[in-house]
Scaffold this motif. Structure first.
Motif, PDB file in Angstrom:
ATOM      1  N   ARG A 197       0.837  -1.212   0.000  1.00  0.00           N
ATOM      2  CA  ARG A 197       0.000   0.000   0.000  1.00  0.00           C
ATOM      3  C   ARG A 197       0.865   1.251   0.000  1.00  0.00           C
ATOM      4  NH1 ARG A 197      -4.041   0.877   4.954  1.00  0.00           N
ATOM      5  NH2 ARG A 197      -2.024   1.121   6.014  1.00  0.00           N
ATOM      6  N   TYR A 198       1.914   1.251   0.819  1.00  0.00           N
ATOM      7  CA  TYR A 198       2.792   2.427   0.869  1.00  0.00           C
ATOM      8  C   TYR A 198       3.522   2.608  -0.460  1.00  0.00           C
ATOM      9  CZ  TYR A 198       6.772   5.397   1.815  1.00  0.00           C
ATOM     10  OH  TYR A 198       7.709   6.387   1.734  1.00  0.00           O
ATOM     11  N   LEU A 199       4.043   1.534  -1.044  1.00  0.00           N
ATOM     12  CA  LEU A 199       4.780   1.644  -2.302  1.00  0.00           C
ATOM     13  C   LEU A 199       3.875   2.127  -3.428  1.00  0.00           C
ATOM     14  CD1 LEU A 199       7.029  -1.543  -2.165  1.00  0.00           C
ATOM     15  CD2 LEU A 199       7.683   0.841  -1.718  1.00  0.00           C
ATOM     16  N   ARG A 200       2.625   1.699  -3.416  1.00  0.00           N
ATOM     17  CA  ARG A 200       1.684   2.173  -4.426  1.00  0.00           C
ATOM     18  C   ARG A 200       1.417   3.663  -4.243  1.00  0.00           C
ATOM     19  NH1 ARG A 200      -2.221  -0.493  -3.010  1.00  0.00           N
ATOM     20  NH2 ARG A 200      -1.700  -2.513  -3.932  1.00  0.00           N
ATOM     21  N   ARG A 201       1.375   4.107  -2.991  1.00  0.00           N
ATOM     22  CA  ARG A 201       1.209   5.542  -2.716  1.00  0.00           C
ATOM     23  C   ARG A 201       2.401   6.330  -3.257  1.00  0.00           C
ATOM     24  NH1 ARG A 201       2.194   8.762   2.177  1.00  0.00           N
ATOM     25  NH2 ARG A 201       2.329   6.940   3.551  1.00  0.00           N
ATOM     26  N   VAL A 202       3.608   5.821  -3.061  1.00  0.00           N
ATOM     27  CA  VAL A 202       4.813   6.468  -3.592  1.00  0.00           C
ATOM     28  C   VAL A 202       4.751   6.513  -5.117  1.00  0.00           C
ATOM     29  CG1 VAL A 202       7.321   6.253  -3.842  1.00  0.00           C
ATOM     30  CG2 VAL A 202       6.247   5.843  -1.613  1.00  0.00           C
ATOM     31  N   TYR A 203       4.367   5.405  -5.720  1.00  0.00           N
ATOM     32  CA  TYR A 203       4.288   5.354  -7.176  1.00  0.00           C
ATOM     33  C   TYR A 203       3.227   6.321  -7.694  1.00  0.00           C
ATOM     34  CZ  TYR A 203       3.931   3.457 -11.897  1.00  0.00           C
ATOM     35  OH  TYR A 203       3.909   3.315 -13.258  1.00  0.00           O
ATOM     36  N   GLY A 204       2.110   6.422  -6.978  1.00  0.00           N
ATOM     37  CA  GLY A 204       1.079   7.370  -7.382  1.00  0.00           C
ATOM     38  C   GLY A 204       1.602   8.791  -7.427  1.00  0.00           C
ATOM     39  N   MET A 205       2.394   9.176  -6.432  1.00  0.00           N
ATOM     40  CA  MET A 205       2.979  10.511  -6.432  1.00  0.00           C
ATOM     41  C   MET A 205       4.028  10.645  -7.524  1.00  0.00           C
ATOM     42  SD  MET A 205       3.213  13.616  -5.455  1.00  0.00           S
ATOM     43  CE  MET A 205       2.276  13.824  -3.938  1.00  0.00           C
ATOM     44  N   ALA A 206       4.820   9.579  -7.756  1.00  0.00           N
ATOM     45  CA  ALA A 206       5.853   9.618  -8.794  1.00  0.00           C
ATOM     46  C   ALA A 206       5.247   9.828 -10.176  1.00  0.00           C
ATOM     47  CB  ALA A 206       6.667   8.325  -8.773  1.00  0.00           C
ATOM     48  N   VAL A 207       4.047   9.344 -10.399  1.00  0.00           N
ATOM     49  CA  VAL A 207       3.351   9.571 -11.663  1.00  0.00           C
ATOM     50  C   VAL A 207       2.699  10.950 -11.669  1.00  0.00           C
ATOM     51  CG1 VAL A 207       1.418   8.819 -13.096  1.00  0.00           C
ATOM     52  CG2 VAL A 207       2.959   7.118 -12.082  1.00  0.00           C
ATOM     53  N   THR A 208       2.054  11.302 -10.576  1.00  0.00           N
ATOM     54  CA  THR A 208       1.249  12.518 -10.527  1.00  0.00           C
ATOM     55  C   THR A 208       2.067  13.796 -10.657  1.00  0.00           C
ATOM     56  OG1 THR A 208      -0.485  11.473  -9.202  1.00  0.00           O
ATOM     57  CG2 THR A 208      -0.287  13.865  -9.034  1.00  0.00           C
ATOM     58  N   ALA A 209       3.159  13.924  -9.915  1.00  0.00           N
ATOM     59  CA  ALA A 209       3.898  15.189  -9.873  1.00  0.00           C
ATOM     60  C   ALA A 209       4.408  15.615 -11.250  1.00  0.00           C
ATOM     61  CB  ALA A 209       5.034  15.090  -8.860  1.00  0.00           C
ATOM     62  N   PRO A 210       5.130  14.770 -11.996  1.00  0.00           N
ATOM     63  CA  PRO A 210       5.601  15.226 -13.311  1.00  0.00           C
ATOM     64  C   PRO A 210       4.484  15.427 -14.322  1.00  0.00           C
ATOM     65  CG  PRO A 210       6.200  12.935 -12.944  1.00  0.00           C
ATOM     66  CD  PRO A 210       5.679  13.449 -11.646  1.00  0.00           C
ATOM     67  N   VAL A 211       3.436  14.614 -14.256  1.00  0.00           N
ATOM     68  CA  VAL A 211       2.336  14.788 -15.204  1.00  0.00           C
ATOM     69  C   VAL A 211       1.611  16.107 -14.953  1.00  0.00           C
ATOM     70  CG1 VAL A 211       0.089  13.887 -15.923  1.00  0.00           C
ATOM     71  CG2 VAL A 211       2.034  12.334 -15.665  1.00  0.00           C
ATOM     72  N   LEU A 212       1.378  16.438 -13.684  1.00  0.00           N
ATOM     73  CA  LEU A 212       0.743  17.722 -13.381  1.00  0.00           C
ATOM     74  C   LEU A 212       1.609  18.886 -13.847  1.00  0.00           C
ATOM     75  CD1 LEU A 212      -0.902  17.450  -9.838  1.00  0.00           C
ATOM     76  CD2 LEU A 212      -2.030  17.713 -12.053  1.00  0.00           C
ATOM     77  N   LEU A 213       2.917  18.806 -13.630  1.00  0.00           N
ATOM     78  CA  LEU A 213       3.812  19.871 -14.075  1.00  0.00           C
ATOM     79  C   LEU A 213       3.745  20.037 -15.586  1.00  0.00           C
ATOM     80  CD1 LEU A 213       6.038  21.940 -13.408  1.00  0.00           C
ATOM     81  CD2 LEU A 213       7.701  20.064 -13.635  1.00  0.00           C
ATOM     82  N   TRP A 214       3.754  18.924 -16.300  1.00  0.00           N
ATOM     83  CA  TRP A 214       3.676  18.962 -17.763  1.00  0.00           C
ATOM     84  C   TRP A 214       2.347  19.553 -18.228  1.00  0.00           C
ATOM     85  CZ3 TRP A 214       0.481  16.470 -21.315  1.00  0.00           C
ATOM     86  CH2 TRP A 214       0.894  16.541 -22.651  1.00  0.00           C
TER      87      TRP A 214
END
Length: 302
Positions: A197-214
């Motif tokens: 669950r924690y690793l999926r949360r980390v991965y969710g942020m790893a996807v979200t942050a650069p996509v939002l910036l783009w």
């Protein structure tokens, strides 16, 4: 573990009159205006998607208090989506057509992040739902930070912005702070347990942050490039963006970036974000929220 909101989260059926809102609603600040206007490009489709994913996850919620907060969150997000859609209509009336950009946003949420994993990814329906819940929790981390910023943005007040647009942004920002923990709690509740669950949360942020910036950079560039009043005389550049930051018209990169390591702490909970007191205080004075509350009260006694 779910941290209950001190009072029920409920949608406020607000409305706004855009007839007198100028295209550059921050006077003489087209870059800051359009960087913030990217919200209107992303939120109608994004917040409809939040509601759709949460509807799919509702049967997994076994905590009655969390269920009440989730339903309130869904009502607020649906209202946000509608109100930002009206701003897009207003921009179109002023000669700024956003459809060439928003159709890509619609595709991202409706198809790429739709009911089934894209391109035949070998994920079960349960895992695909958990991943999308992790994305929503990560996005809501940024909306809580932005909501808290807009409530404190004295630079915007000094710039004499359009009062209706500022009320929309602060009403929305205040509700984001109000329900800041709901998406995170929903993910923690329905996203499995332990290290996965924690690793999926980390991965969710790893996807979200650069996509939002783009999405934000390309959205701002699109709006400035197609602004009929600018006619190509100005482009979106980091230099122009940072000038607006120095004036207090946009949040600093540090404020936004620091939200990521906070979120990645194992002990983190979004109740640490922003000031619920400030959010509630604004909602008590917001012209749109007060009008909505008055309409509800009148309907109750009629």
């Amino acid at each position: 573990m779910h941290t209950p909101t001190p009072y029920p989260i409920r949608p406020r059926r607000v409305s706004f009159d855009w007839r007198d809102t100028p295209l550059h609603w921050i006077p003489d600040e087209p870059v800051a205006t359009h960087v913030i206007n990217v919200l209107h490009l992303l939120l109608p489709a994004g917040e409809r998607w939040f509601v759709k994913v949460f509807k799919e996850a509702l049967p997994l919620v076994t905590d009655p208090e969390l269920l009440g907060d989730v339903k309130g969150f869904m009502g607020q997000e649906a209202t946000h989506s509608v109100q930002h859609s009206y701003v897009l209509d207003h921009l179109a009336e002023q000669g700024l057509d956003t459809h060439p950009y928003t159709r890509h946003v619609d595709w991202m949420f409706d198809v790429l992040l739709g009911d089934e994993p894209p391109a035949g990814l070998p994920l079960s329906r349960r895992e695909w739902l958990r991943f999308r819940l992790s994305l929503i929790a990560a996005i809501e981390q940024f909306t809580a930070v932005l909501g808290d910023w807009i409530l404190r943005a004295d630079g915007l007040d000094r710039a004499d912005p359009d009062a209706v647009m500022l009320d929309l942004l602060r009403w929305h920002g205040a509700e984001e702070v109000e329900h800041r923990a709901v998406a995170f709690d929903m993910y923690q509740h329905a996203g499995g347990s332990g290290l996965p669950r924690y690793l999926r949360r980390v991965y969710g942020m790893a996807v979200t942050a650069p996509v939002l910036l783009w999405l934000w950079a390309f959205g701002a560039a699109y709006l400035i490039r197609h602004d009929p009043q600018l006619r190509g005389r100005l482009g979106y550049t980091l230099r122009e963006h940072n000038k607006a930051v120095r004036k207090g018209l946009l949040p600093t990169w540090g404020e936004l970036g620091a939200a990521i390591p906070r979120y990645l702490r194992r002990s983190y909970h979004p109740s640490q974000e922003g000031s619920l007191r400030n959010a509630v205080a604004y909602l008590a004075t917001s012209p749109a929220a007060r009008a909505a509350a008055g309409a509800v009260a009148r309907a109750a006694v009629s």
